[in-house]
Motif scaffolding. Sequence first.
Motif, short mmCIF file in Angstrom:
data_model
loop_
_atom_site.label_atom_id
_atom_site.label_comp_id
_atom_site.label_asym_id
_atom_site.label_seq_id
_atom_site.Cartn_x
_atom_site.Cartn_y
_atom_site.Cartn_z
N UNK A 47 0.84 -1.21 0.00
CA UNK A 47 0.00 0.00 0.00
C UNK A 47 0.87 1.25 0.00
N UNK A 48 1.94 1.24 0.77
CA UNK A 48 2.86 2.38 0.79
C UNK A 48 3.59 2.51 -0.55
N UNK A 49 3.87 1.38 -1.18
CA UNK A 49 4.56 1.41 -2.45
C UNK A 49 3.66 1.95 -3.57
N UNK A 50 2.35 1.75 -3.45
CA UNK A 50 1.43 2.34 -4.43
C UNK A 50 1.55 3.86 -4.46
N UNK A 51 1.87 4.44 -3.32
CA UNK A 51 1.97 5.90 -3.23
C UNK A 51 3.01 6.47 -4.17
N UNK A 52 4.10 5.75 -4.38
CA UNK A 52 5.13 6.23 -5.31
C UNK A 52 4.63 6.25 -6.74
N UNK A 53 3.87 5.22 -7.13
CA UNK A 53 3.29 5.21 -8.48
C UNK A 53 2.26 6.33 -8.63
N UNK A 54 1.42 6.50 -7.63
CA UNK A 54 0.41 7.55 -7.69
C UNK A 54 1.05 8.93 -7.73
N UNK A 55 2.14 9.11 -6.99
CA UNK A 55 2.84 10.40 -7.00
C UNK A 55 3.44 10.67 -8.38
N UNK A 56 3.83 9.64 -9.09
CA UNK A 56 4.37 9.81 -10.44
C UNK A 56 3.26 10.15 -11.42
N UNK A 57 2.10 9.56 -11.25
CA UNK A 57 0.99 9.79 -12.17
C UNK A 57 0.26 11.10 -11.92
N UNK A 58 0.30 11.61 -10.69
CA UNK A 58 -0.46 12.80 -10.33
C UNK A 58 -0.13 14.03 -11.18
N UNK A 59 1.15 14.37 -11.42
CA UNK A 59 1.42 15.57 -12.20
C UNK A 59 1.16 15.41 -13.70
N UNK A 60 0.94 14.19 -14.14
CA UNK A 60 0.67 13.98 -15.57
C UNK A 60 -0.75 14.46 -15.87
N UNK A 61 -1.03 14.67 -17.12
CA UNK A 61 -2.35 15.19 -17.50
C UNK A 61 -3.36 14.08 -17.74
N UNK A 62 -3.07 12.91 -17.27
CA UNK A 62 -3.99 11.78 -17.42
C UNK A 62 -3.53 10.82 -18.49
N UNK A 63 -4.06 9.63 -18.42
CA UNK A 63 -3.74 8.59 -19.39
C UNK A 63 -4.93 8.41 -20.32
N UNK A 64 -4.65 8.18 -21.58
CA UNK A 64 -5.73 8.05 -22.56
C UNK A 64 -6.03 6.61 -22.93
N UNK A 65 -5.02 5.71 -22.81
CA UNK A 65 -5.21 4.32 -23.20
C UNK A 65 -4.73 3.38 -22.11
N UNK A 66 -5.29 2.18 -22.10
CA UNK A 66 -4.88 1.17 -21.14
C UNK A 66 -3.42 0.77 -21.37
N UNK A 67 -3.00 0.74 -22.60
CA UNK A 67 -1.61 0.40 -22.91
C UNK A 67 -0.65 1.43 -22.30
N UNK A 68 -1.03 2.69 -22.28
CA UNK A 68 -0.21 3.73 -21.65
C UNK A 68 -0.05 3.46 -20.15
N UNK A 69 -1.14 3.06 -19.50
CA UNK A 69 -1.07 2.75 -18.08
C UNK A 69 -0.15 1.57 -17.83
N UNK A 70 -0.21 0.57 -18.71
CA UNK A 70 0.65 -0.61 -18.56
C UNK A 70 2.12 -0.25 -18.74
N UNK A 71 2.43 0.51 -19.78
CA UNK A 71 3.83 0.86 -20.06
C UNK A 71 4.39 1.77 -18.98
N UNK A 72 3.62 2.76 -18.56
CA UNK A 72 4.11 3.68 -17.53
C UNK A 72 4.26 2.96 -16.20
N UNK A 73 3.34 2.08 -15.86
CA UNK A 73 3.46 1.30 -14.63
C UNK A 73 4.68 0.39 -14.65
#
Length: 174
Positions: free
Chosen positions: A111-137
């Motif tokens: 759960x604490x480790x999820x925070x690092x991924x969420x902190x990386x995604x927060x400043x982005x302007x959002x993801x448009x495709x599922x493939x983008x979420x997979x590659x960025x993750x």
Amino acid sequence: MQRFTPLLIDAGRPCRHSPSDRWFTDKTYVKVAGRWTYVYRAIDQFGQVIDVLASERRDLAARRFFTRALAHGRRPVEVTTDRAAAYPRVLDEQLPAAHHVDARYANNTIEADHGRLKARLRPMRGLKRLRSAQVIGSGHAFVQNLRRGHYELGVDAEPHLRLAAAFAELAQAI
């Protein structure tokens, strides 16, 4: 990012340490094109991210996630999850000998480790495709593992220069 992240991950795979035998697995939610999607992640007891899977479906994704994660090395002896209903069935099918822990607060590591991924995604302007979420993750997990020293890349460099040294080694490999 979309093009070179999978290439870097494939080039670094032979240098990756094998995961330990205690895994922490959980899912988190990420918005993709305005809809909530599931991102399954697993880490071992030393913080190495084992695998990442983004999916729109919850129960089918749990089975697919464990199939992919088990391909990365030895099988775990203990798997810690939350109390989601999909995990016991999948773990009984794919890891019958593993001990399944779902005690309260036992999953705080992931759960604490999820925070690092969420902190990386927060400043982005959002993801448009599922493939983008997979590659960025997957790319985030790769860089996180490089920084923590879970690859035999850049091990001779100072800790604050490890990432640059690892990418220099990967550039020569590609």
